[in-house]
Design an enzyme around this catalytic site. Structure first.
Site, PDB file in Angstrom:
ATOM      1  N   ARG A   1       1.713  -2.174   3.529  1.00 14.27           N
ATOM      2  CA  ARG A   1       0.699  -1.606   4.788  1.00 14.27           C
ATOM      3  C   ARG A   1       1.617  -1.601   5.560  1.00 14.27           C
ATOM      4  O   ARG A   1       1.945  -2.241   6.700  1.00 14.27           O
ATOM      5  CB  ARG A   1      -0.273  -2.930   4.970  1.00 14.27           C
ATOM      6  CG  ARG A   1      -1.198  -2.416   5.829  1.00 14.27           C
ATOM      7  CD  ARG A   1      -0.923  -2.251   7.331  1.00 14.27           C
ATOM      8  NE  ARG A   1      -0.811  -3.252   8.094  1.00 14.27           N
ATOM      9  CZ  ARG A   1       0.206  -3.349   9.133  1.00 14.27           C
ATOM     10  NH1 ARG A   1       0.815  -2.501   9.656  1.00 14.27           N
ATOM     11  NH2 ARG A   1       0.166  -4.741   9.817  1.00 14.27           N
TER      12      ARG A   1
ATOM     13  N   LYS B   1      12.447  -2.367  13.509  1.00 14.76           N
ATOM     14  CA  LYS B   1      12.146  -3.543  14.033  1.00 14.76           C
ATOM     15  C   LYS B   1      13.560  -4.320  14.489  1.00 14.76           C
ATOM     16  O   LYS B   1      13.563  -4.902  15.521  1.00 14.76           O
ATOM     17  CB  LYS B   1      11.347  -4.697  13.220  1.00 14.76           C
ATOM     18  CG  LYS B   1       9.971  -4.112  12.825  1.00 14.76           C
ATOM     19  CD  LYS B   1       9.130  -4.636  13.981  1.00 14.76           C
ATOM     20  CE  LYS B   1       7.486  -4.124  13.686  1.00 14.76           C
ATOM     21  NZ  LYS B   1       6.783  -4.604  14.665  1.00 14.76           N
TER      22      LYS B   1
ATOM     23  N   GLU C   1       6.856  -8.540   7.761  1.00 10.35           N
ATOM     24  CA  GLU C   1       6.381  -7.327   8.591  1.00 10.35           C
ATOM     25  C   GLU C   1       5.462  -6.326   7.699  1.00 10.35           C
ATOM     26  O   GLU C   1       5.988  -5.976   6.446  1.00 10.35           O
ATOM     27  CB  GLU C   1       7.387  -6.722   9.106  1.00 10.35           C
ATOM     28  CG  GLU C   1       7.073  -5.626   9.952  1.00 10.35           C
ATOM     29  CD  GLU C   1       6.533  -6.328  11.433  1.00 10.35           C
ATOM     30  OE1 GLU C   1       6.970  -6.960  11.892  1.00 10.35           O
ATOM     31  OE2 GLU C   1       5.528  -5.557  11.779  1.00 10.35           O
ATOM     32  N   ASP C   2       4.264  -6.024   8.043  1.00 10.45           N
ATOM     33  CA  ASP C   2       3.584  -5.064   7.136  1.00 10.45           C
ATOM     34  C   ASP C   2       3.394  -5.359   5.720  1.00 10.45           C
ATOM     35  O   ASP C   2       3.642  -4.287   5.077  1.00 10.45           O
ATOM     36  CB  ASP C   2       4.256  -3.868   7.311  1.00 10.45           C
ATOM     37  CG  ASP C   2       4.152  -3.317   8.775  1.00 10.45           C
ATOM     38  OD1 ASP C   2       3.849  -4.087   9.953  1.00 10.45           O
ATOM     39  OD2 ASP C   2       4.509  -2.100   9.012  1.00 10.45           O
TER      40      ASP C   2
ATOM     41  N   ASP D   1       4.757 -11.206  11.814  1.00  6.14           N
ATOM     42  CA  ASP D   1       4.626 -10.658  13.121  1.00  6.14           C
ATOM     43  C   ASP D   1       3.341  -9.950  13.390  1.00  6.14           C
ATOM     44  O   ASP D   1       2.685 -10.089  14.360  1.00  6.14           O
ATOM     45  CB  ASP D   1       5.987  -9.601  13.116  1.00  6.14           C
ATOM     46  CG  ASP D   1       5.854  -8.640  14.363  1.00  6.14           C
ATOM     47  OD1 ASP D   1       5.663  -9.296  15.383  1.00  6.14           O
ATOM     48  OD2 ASP D   1       6.013  -7.558  14.349  1.00  6.14           O
ATOM     49  N   ASP D   2       2.760  -9.506  12.284  1.00  8.10           N
ATOM     50  CA  ASP D   2       1.593  -8.764  12.447  1.00  8.10           C
ATOM     51  C   ASP D   2       0.446  -9.688  12.725  1.00  8.10           C
ATOM     52  O   ASP D   2      -0.226  -9.367  13.638  1.00  8.10           O
ATOM     53  CB  ASP D   2       1.162  -7.932  11.124  1.00  8.10           C
ATOM     54  CG  ASP D   2       2.129  -6.869  10.891  1.00  8.10           C
ATOM     55  OD1 ASP D   2       2.254  -5.956  11.595  1.00  8.10           O
ATOM     56  OD2 ASP D   2       2.896  -7.290   9.845  1.00  8.10           O
TER      57      ASP D   2
ATOM     58  N   ASN E   1      -1.366   1.891  14.971  1.00  6.45           N
ATOM     59  CA  ASN E   1      -0.155   2.728  14.744  1.00  6.45           C
ATOM     60  C   ASN E   1      -0.304   3.342  13.517  1.00  6.45           C
ATOM     61  O   ASN E   1      -0.750   3.112  12.594  1.00  6.45           O
ATOM     62  CB  ASN E   1       1.018   1.802  14.812  1.00  6.45           C
ATOM     63  CG  ASN E   1       1.156   0.965  16.327  1.00  6.45           C
ATOM     64  OD1 ASN E   1       1.051   1.583  17.277  1.00  6.45           O
ATOM     65  ND2 ASN E   1       1.371  -0.212  16.114  1.00  6.45           N
TER      66      ASN E   1
ATOM     67  N   ASN F   1       1.858  -3.534  22.199  1.00  7.22           N
ATOM     68  CA  ASN F   1       2.643  -3.640  20.917  1.00  7.22           C
ATOM     69  C   ASN F   1       3.412  -5.009  20.748  1.00  7.22           C
ATOM     70  O   ASN F   1       3.961  -5.404  21.801  1.00  7.22           O
ATOM     71  CB  ASN F   1       3.579  -2.441  20.988  1.00  7.22           C
ATOM     72  CG  ASN F   1       4.127  -2.275  19.502  1.00  7.22           C
ATOM     73  OD1 ASN F   1       5.176  -3.235  18.996  1.00  7.22           O
ATOM     74  ND2 ASN F   1       3.981  -1.220  19.041  1.00  7.22           N
TER      75      ASN F   1
HETATM   76  N1  LIG Z   1      -0.216  -2.763  18.245  1.00 11.40           N
HETATM   77  C1  LIG Z   1       0.521  -3.588  17.612  1.00 11.40           C
HETATM   78  O1  LIG Z   1       1.318  -4.449  17.935  1.00 11.40           O
HETATM   79  C2  LIG Z   1       0.220  -3.687  16.057  1.00 11.40           C
HETATM   80  C3  LIG Z   1      -0.843  -2.920  15.535  1.00 11.40           C
HETATM   81  N2  LIG Z   1      -1.055  -3.037  14.268  1.00 11.40           N
HETATM   82  C4  LIG Z   1      -1.940  -1.978  13.588  1.00 11.40           C
HETATM   83  O2  LIG Z   1      -3.220  -2.559  13.124  1.00 11.40           O
HETATM   84  C5  LIG Z   1      -3.721  -1.881  12.160  1.00 11.40           C
HETATM   85  C6  LIG Z   1      -4.196  -2.534  11.167  1.00 11.40           C
HETATM   86  O3  LIG Z   1      -3.270  -3.699  10.640  1.00 11.40           O
HETATM   87  P1  LIG Z   1      -3.698  -4.879   9.529  1.00 11.40           P
HETATM   88  O4  LIG Z   1      -4.819  -5.817  10.302  1.00 11.40           O
HETATM   89  O5  LIG Z   1      -2.473  -5.477   8.904  1.00 11.40           O
HETATM   90  O6  LIG Z   1      -4.307  -3.995   8.325  1.00 11.40           O
HETATM   91  P2  LIG Z   1      -5.214  -4.375   7.282  1.00 11.40           P
HETATM   92  O7  LIG Z   1      -5.447  -3.339   6.346  1.00 11.40           O
HETATM   93  O8  LIG Z   1      -5.155  -5.702   6.978  1.00 11.40           O
HETATM   94  O9  LIG Z   1      -6.719  -4.138   8.138  1.00 11.40           O
HETATM   95  C7  LIG Z   1      -7.338  -3.323   8.272  1.00 11.40           C
HETATM   96  C8  LIG Z   1      -8.965  -3.689   8.811  1.00 11.40           C
HETATM   97  O10 LIG Z   1      -9.599  -2.467   9.278  1.00 11.40           O
HETATM   98  C9  LIG Z   1     -10.901  -2.420   8.772  1.00 11.40           C
HETATM   99  N3  LIG Z   1     -11.265  -1.172   8.766  1.00 11.40           N
HETATM  100  C10 LIG Z   1     -10.780   0.014   8.006  1.00 11.40           C
HETATM  101  N4  LIG Z   1     -11.694   1.265   8.476  1.00 11.40           N
HETATM  102  C11 LIG Z   1     -12.499   0.777   9.400  1.00 11.40           C
HETATM  103  C12 LIG Z   1     -13.719   1.469  10.090  1.00 11.40           C
HETATM  104  N5  LIG Z   1     -13.723   2.792   9.968  1.00 11.40           N
HETATM  105  N6  LIG Z   1     -14.288   0.759  11.211  1.00 11.40           N
HETATM  106  C13 LIG Z   1     -13.988  -0.573  11.273  1.00 11.40           C
HETATM  107  N7  LIG Z   1     -12.850  -1.228  10.598  1.00 11.40           N
HETATM  108  C14 LIG Z   1     -12.272  -0.787   9.758  1.00 11.40           C
HETATM  109  C15 LIG Z   1     -10.423  -2.940   7.172  1.00 11.40           C
HETATM  110  O11 LIG Z   1     -11.783  -3.249   6.592  1.00 11.40           O
HETATM  111  C16 LIG Z   1      -9.719  -4.131   7.517  1.00 11.40           C
HETATM  112  O12 LIG Z   1     -10.553  -5.155   7.764  1.00 11.40           O
HETATM  113  C17 LIG Z   1      -2.519  -0.915  11.652  1.00 11.40           C
HETATM  114  O13 LIG Z   1      -2.593   0.486  12.135  1.00 11.40           O
HETATM  115  C18 LIG Z   1      -1.339  -1.440  12.294  1.00 11.40           C
HETATM  116  O14 LIG Z   1      -0.370  -0.374  12.570  1.00 11.40           O
HETATM  117  C19 LIG Z   1      -0.874  -4.138  13.433  1.00 11.40           C
HETATM  118  C20 LIG Z   1       0.074  -4.968  14.067  1.00 11.40           C
HETATM  119  C21 LIG Z   1       0.499  -4.926  15.236  1.00 11.40           C
HETATM  120  C1  LIG Z   2       3.493  -2.627  15.440  1.00  8.30           C
HETATM  121  C2  LIG Z   2       3.221  -3.247  14.072  1.00  8.30           C
HETATM  122  O1  LIG Z   2       3.919  -4.437  13.800  1.00  8.30           O
HETATM  123  C3  LIG Z   2       2.578  -2.667  13.325  1.00  8.30           C
HETATM  124  O2  LIG Z   2       1.470  -1.530  13.540  1.00  8.30           O
HETATM  125  O3  LIG Z   2       2.314  -3.178  12.174  1.00  8.30           O
HETATM  126 MG   LIG Z   3       3.829  -4.496  11.754  1.00 10.72          MG
END
Ligand SMILES: NC(=O)C1=CN([C@@H]2O[C@H](COP(=O)(O)OP(=O)(O)OC[C@H]3O[C@@H](n4cnc5c(N)ncnc54)[C@H](O)[C@@H]3O)[C@@H](O)[C@H]2O)C=CC1
Ligand SMILES: CC(=O)C(=O)O
Ligand SMILES: [Mg+2]
Length: 603
Positions: A182, A200, A271-272, A294-295, A445, A490
């Site tokens: 992911r 990272k 990560e991811d 981290d996530d 992201n 972030n």
């Molecule tokens: N800003 C930051 O520091 C971070 C950002 N992220 C971002 O968060 C996003 C998700 O990461 P994860 O939780 O690990 O992914 P994941 O795949 O585990 O979860 C995604 C979730 O979003 C839901 N989803 C999908 N389409 C949707 C919609 N149309 N409406 C509402 N919910 C919907 C899914 O059902 C699932 O529950 C990624 O884009 C990642 O880049 C992740 C970690 C850190």
């Molecule tokens: C920032 C980060 O860890 C992510 O988007 O998965």
């Molecule tokens: Mg990440």
């Protein structure tokens, strides 16, 4: 309790603080061209004449010696020309061209690379990290020139204990590990996800001053379920479906055992990983090895710090956090991690009233509002599922628009990975929020996966919002001389400090207490002058200062929990006797800083 007294103290100490002392000599076991081809030792045209004599380099370089400052200026000049020469070309082309020029320097001369990265982190982070790193991962097989880090594949089962000794460095402190399942919001990118650990760890060097000789990006290639990659004849990973179940876990187990057999104190940042493995591996390893996800955990702290900032931005006291209504869109590893930490904080503020705290949070995934009626309700999401109908008749699967209209949330937070889900109607509905300063956090992201753009948020939800996104956006010109401030929410604000603080503490585990102190430290970093302007996080320019504070908070938490065993010559008793200021000073002094060391040849 959240400690605002910290704010004043931290602001006073925000000058740039990193070691610029003359470095001691560095032993090198090679001579001649072997040195020029080793990016760690290479100084290009910067080798002084005496060193050229000592190391057999005479005649292998043009005669003139160029100073580090001149080399630096020359690189920056070529970077600026590239920007000029690519003007008007598609974003993708420009971004990849910028990444290439930095990557070439990384491959050739690490000292100069990290120096330009540290000094220009705000401009270069979007290239080596999100959003461009996403594009790089998508195109990795085509961009590949030379390997970086290590690759362990399903075919290496039984071999990892010996393979780990193929890594040339004697010591490794920090590992970022992915299985590519992911990558940001881009899905399963298989082996191409290696770009994320590399990016990272570059942030680790730039922000935390982790010595780049002691970092290790790792890809665990257990196959991919990305059909396009499986059919791509240039794809560089295993062309087989992902391993599942025990087969998968046995690969990760073997890797973790191998790493810790060679470097017992190495910290592993997961990560991811796709959600099911993110939670499972965290539970499986966090009490056995020094690791964190981290996530789940880094993101939670950063989001919580931002959420507490929004409470202050409304002119309320931090304890009012327990009354904020928060809609979280995305029930994956990141969304659930944020919810868990935020509910814990709200419960503490409501006098340990967990049920009261939970009431204020609304969780949605791709099928809408999650209630207890959800079929196949994920156990990780279950604690946050609503009783159907208990809030203004909101039913299982209610749409985001309906939820926002009925709840009138103080905060709308997206971690869905889906670009544009905060559409015009949803954003307009946020105008009816019960908050005087509604908050919109589009944290997914890279940029194209953000739930909305900064410009759309200010345009549709109103000028009084506070806005944060996971990838950077420009501040928004609201007209009449007013600016809509864009925050970058972030995990890069926390993971470097979590890693560095843990390393210097010598703790063998990373506890919730250490992570909570990291979040609290970030939350209290912003001043009462900045917060009302909607500035929730410090500028990326000061990332080393923030990391020093966060690292010190983590280290002190480890000391308080009696987990600190010390690092190098600084033992647990020394750590215990350090004041808060001395700890920050110690963390700052421990950061590696890139300058050319005199090289001494040793056979
Ligand atoms: N800003 C930051 O520091 C971070 C950002 N992220 C971002 O968060 C996003 C998700 O990461 P994860 O939780 O690990 O992914 P994941 O795949 O585990 O979860 C995604 C979730 O979003 C839901 N989803 C999908 N389409 C949707 C919609 N149309 N409406 C509402 N919910 C919907 C899914 O059902 C699932 O529950 C990624 O884009 C990642 O880049 C992740 C970690 C850190
Ligand atoms: C920032 C980060 O860890 C992510 O988007 O998965
Ligand atoms: Mg990440």
């Amino acid at each position: 309790m959240w400690n605002l007294a910290r704010v004043a103290a931290s602001v006073l100490s925000r000058s740039r603080r990193f070691s610029t002392a003359i470095p001691g000599p560095c032993m090198v076991h090679k001579r001649g061209t072997d040195i020029l081809h080793d990016p760690w030792f290479n100084k290009d045209t910067g080798f002084p004449l005496t060193e050229r004599d000592r190391l057999g380099l005479r005649g292998l370089l043009p005669p003139r010696v160029i100073s580090f400052e001149q080399q630096y200026a020359r690189f920056m000049e070529s970077f600026r020309s590239l920007k000029k020469n690519t003007e008007g070309q598609p974003n993708k082309v420009v971004s990849l061209a910028k990444w290439r020029i930095l990557n070439r320097l990384h491959d050739r001369n690490e000292t100069l690379y990290y120096r330009v990265l540290i000094d220009n982190i705000k401009d270069f982070a979007p290239i080596i990290y999100t959003p461009t790193v996403g594009l790089v991962c998508q195109n990795y097989s085509g961009l590949f020139r030379r390997p970086r880090g290590m690759y362990f594949s399903a075919k290496d089962k039984g071999e990892m204990m010996s393979m780990i000794y193929n890594w040339p460095a004697q010591q490794v402190d920090m590992i970022v590990l992915t299985d590519g399942s992911r990558i940001l919001g881009l899905g399963d990118l298989g082996v191409q996800g290696i770009g994320i650990p590399i990016g990272k760890l570059d942030v680790y060097v730039a922000a935390a001053g982790i010595n780049p000789q002691r970092i290790l990006p790792v890809m665990l290639d257990v196959g991919t379920n990305n059909q396009k990659l499986l059919e791509d004849r240039l794809y560089l990973g295993l062309r087989q479906p992902r391993l599942e179940g025990e087969e998968y876990l046995s690969i990760v187990d073997e890797f973790m055992e191998a790493v810790h057999a060679r470097w017992p104190k190495a910290i592993v940042q997961f990560e991811d990983f796709q959600m099911k493995w993110a939670f499972e591996t965290l539970e499986r390893y966090r009490k056995r090895f020094c690791m964190f996800n981290d996530d789940i955990q880094g993101t939670a702290g950063v989001a919580l710090a931002g959420l507490l900032g929004t409470v202050r931005a409304q002119g309320l006291s931090l304890t009012d956090f327990a009354d904020q209504k928060i809609v979280v869109v995305g029930a994956g590893s990141a969304g659930l991690g944020v919810l868990k930490m935020a509910v814990q904080a709200a419960a503490r503020m409501a006098g340990n009233n967990d049920a009261f705290a939970r009431n204020k949070f609304f969780l949605l995934d791709k099928d809408g509002l999650i209630t207890k009626e959800r079929k196949n309700l994920d156990p990780a999401a279950a604690p946050f599922a609503k009783d159907p109908g208990d809030f203004m008749g909101l039913r299982e699967g209610a749409s985001l628009l309906e939820v926002v209209r009925k709840v009138k949330p103080h905060v709308l937070l997206g971690l869905s990975g889906v670009g544009g889900v905060f559409n015009e109607e949803v954003l307009k509905a946020m105008r009816e929020s019960d908050s005087v300063k509604p908050a919109i956090f589009a944290m997914s992201n890279p940029t194209m996966n953000a739930e909305c753009t900064a410009a759309d948020a200010f345009k549709h939800a109103g000028e009084n919002i506070v806005f944060a996104s996971g990838s950077p956006f420009e501040n928004v010109d609201l007209g009449n001389g007013k600016i809509g401030h864009v925050n970058q929410a972030n995990n890069m604000y926390l993971f470097p400090g979590i890693g560095l603080g843990t390393l210097l503490s010598g703790a063998r585990f990373i506890t919730d207490g250490m992570l909570q102190q990291a979040a609290e430290c970030l939350a209290s970093y912003m001043t009462d002058e900045e917060i009302p302007k909607g500035i929730l996080y410090p500028s990326i320019d000061s990332i080393r200062d923030i990391t020093a504070e966060v690292g010190a908070a983590v280290l002190r938490a480890a000391v308080e929990e009696d987990l600190a065993e010390g690092h190098g010559e600084v033992g647990p008793r020394d750590l215990k006797h350090m004041s808060k200021e001395e700890t920050v000073e110690y963390v700052t002094r421990s950061m590696w800083f890139p300058i050319y060391s005199p090289l001494v040849h040793e056979k």
